[in-house]
Write an enzyme that holds these catalytic residues in place. Structure first.
Site, PDB file in Angstrom:
ATOM      1  N   ASP A  51      -3.918   0.853  17.100  1.00 30.65           N
ATOM      2  CA  ASP A  51      -2.859   0.575  16.126  1.00 30.65           C
ATOM      3  C   ASP A  51      -3.369   0.697  14.693  1.00 30.65           C
ATOM      4  OD1 ASP A  51      -4.287  -1.837  16.971  1.00 30.65           O
ATOM      5  OD2 ASP A  51      -3.044  -2.894  15.524  1.00 30.65           O
ATOM      6  N   ARG A 109       0.840  -1.198   0.000  1.00 33.05           N
ATOM      7  CA  ARG A 109       0.000   0.000   0.000  1.00 33.05           C
ATOM      8  C   ARG A 109       0.873   1.246   0.000  1.00 33.05           C
ATOM      9  NH1 ARG A 109      -0.680  -1.206   5.761  1.00 33.05           N
ATOM     10  NH2 ARG A 109      -2.502  -2.497   5.306  1.00 33.05           N
TER      11      ARG A 109
END
Length: 485
Positions: free
Chosen positions: A267, A193
């Protein structure tokens, strides 16, 4: 490696050293079959010139890019469904590289990046690239289905104007994986990504947990200087305010898109307010405040309408870490700006999705309220995405909406209130309605049954044409909507 002359490596997180990450190597995969490459995103960092063979070498075998020191697994902790977990970290991914956005990509967009003078600092992060010191009992792999779902989620969100990472590459890796939540054995993949920072709230939480205020201070300056340079050095409450504002904007855009992230742990939120890491996501079929994406979210903690609450709670955890080195009251003041910022951003997001100009706070809020009331009153028949599609451009779309497949839904008191509020607003860039997409009877949606249909074609017949066709339509939709990131 024949990268473009526009490629500008700038591996800044790597400079922080071994207190923040661990050097790792990618898995040696038995196969590397290129399934998806995002050349438009690659052009933003000067990587679109790679041949398919070079692409596979870079994003399947992870041969190093010029000027990059080699991959690292980032260290972080996090609250998972509000239970603290100190055993996290990059367990099946790593930070592969960092580079600056190309001047051409910066000029082509009207978004205002905080570090726009140099171009945004962008990351190449992986998912499914193998085991790391933080894998625990996991195999460090990604299912091919999971990779396909992330490609689809990122493409849809980008088309809708949501700040999001982009799926850059998906390569099938030829392993049979055992999973408890899908039929096994199942095919494997590695995803890359392109994202504007992988520094998470949980990165700060780890430094606080191990009682290292020096690491917190280092992270503060790292994040301030690279992602929020408008904040003065040493102004920790100012940094908290900037992250809070970016998070409010992201959350509002999720709501306007009808998107449910599914796993809003600390997270999974980063310091730039850019959405990333798509697991059990869903898009609303219709207005359902309690709609959940994750089958394991039994209490609805991260349900659609609770996402603002979840993001705010996560911001409080970040603030508690910054309080180790800053004044708690000033941090609380910055944190308490989330609510007003979210309401402002929600108004802006709804106006953006409806393609109209602002008329002022009262009128804009009336439009948000009546839109939600119409969606609520319409029930399952009033699908989320088609409402925004039918009425994009306000009054200019009346004839189109009232002669379309949902014309019978557009009547009654709730609709009259919505139409009145909408017609108060002038269309924004009315020429967008000339795009062929608006001649279609149905918008592009990303409901779970269609996602499963795309996957079934791949799983049963290795037929990638439905996926490629969907991505092509989403790219057309992105251009039609004309939303910036």
């Amino acid at each position: 490696m024949p990268v473009s002359p526009a490629y500008r490596p700038d591996p800044r997180f790597f400079d922080l050293g071994p207190d923040y990450s661990d050097a790792v190597k990618a898995a040696d995969f038995p196969q590397t079959i290129l399934r998806f490459r995002n050349d438009r995103a690659a052009a933003e960092v000067g990587l679109e010139t790679l041949s398919d063979a070079e692409w596979i070498a870079t994003f399947g075998r992870f041969d190093p890019l010029p000027g990059q020191p080699g991959p690292v697994a980032m260290r972080y902790h996090g609250h998972q469904f509000r239970h603290y977990n100190p055993d996290l970290g990059d367990g099946r991914g790593f930070l592969a590289a960092q580079m600056r956005e190309t001047p051409r990509a910066q000029a082509a967009s009207d978004r205002v990046a905080s570090d726009s003078a140099q171009g945004r600092l962008l990351d190449l992060g992986t998912k499914g690239s193998g085991r790391t010191p933080w894998s625990r009992d996991g195999d460090g792999r990604l299912t091919l289905k999971g990779g396909v779902r992330e490609v689809l989620a990122a493409a849809m969100l980008e088309a809708q104007g949501v700040p999001t990472s982009r799926a850059l590459s998906l390569i099938e890796t030829g392993e049979a994986l055992e999973r408890g939540d899908e039929p096994s054995p199942t095919r494997s993949a590695v995803l890359v990504r392109l994202s504007h920072s992988h520094v998470r709230f949980g990165t700060f939480q780890r430094a606080a947990y191990i009682n290292r205020p020096d690491q917190i201070e280092t992270l503060i300056e790292h994040v301030r200087s690279l992602y929020h340079p408008e904040v003065a050095p040493g102004d920790v409450p100012g940094l908290m305010q900037a992250i809070t504002a970016a998070s409010a904007r992201l959350t509002a855009r999720w709501i306007a898109a009808g998107f449910v992230h599914g796993v809003l742990n600390t997270d999974n939120l980063n310091v730039t307010g850019e959405s990333f890491d798509y697991g059990p996501w869903r898009f609303l079929p219709a207005y359902q405040p309690g709609f959940t994406a994750a089958y394991f979210d039994h209490g609805g903690l991260y349900a659609f309408a609770r996402q603002p609450e979840a993001v705010f709670w996560n911001l409080t955890q970040l603030a508690s870490c910054l309080a180790v080195v800053s004044e708690p009251k000033l941090l609380a003041d910055a944190l308490n700006g989330f609510g007003p910022a979210y309401i402002r951003e929600l108004r802006a997001a709804f106006l953006m999705r409806l393609g109209v100009h602002s008329l002022g706070e009262a009128a804009d809020q009336r439009l948000v309220d009546t839109t939600l009331a119409l969606l609520r009153e319409g029930g399952e028949a009033m699908r989320w995405e088609p409402l925004f599609f039918d009425w994009f451009g306000g009054f200019a779309s009346s004839a189109r909406a009232l002669s379309g497949p949902r014309a019978k839904l557009y009547q009654g008191e709730a609709f009259d209130a919505f139409r009145f509020a909408l017609m108060e607003h002038e269309p924004d860039r009315i020429e967008r309605l000339e795009h062929p997409m608006f001649a279609a009877r149905e918008p592009e949606e990303m409901l779970i049954d269609k996602v499963e249909t795309i996957w079934t074609a791949i799983a049963a017949d290795d037929d990638w044409s439905p996926l490629n066709a969907k991505l092509a339509r989403l790219e057309a939709a992105r251009r039609a909507w004309g939303f910036d990131k």
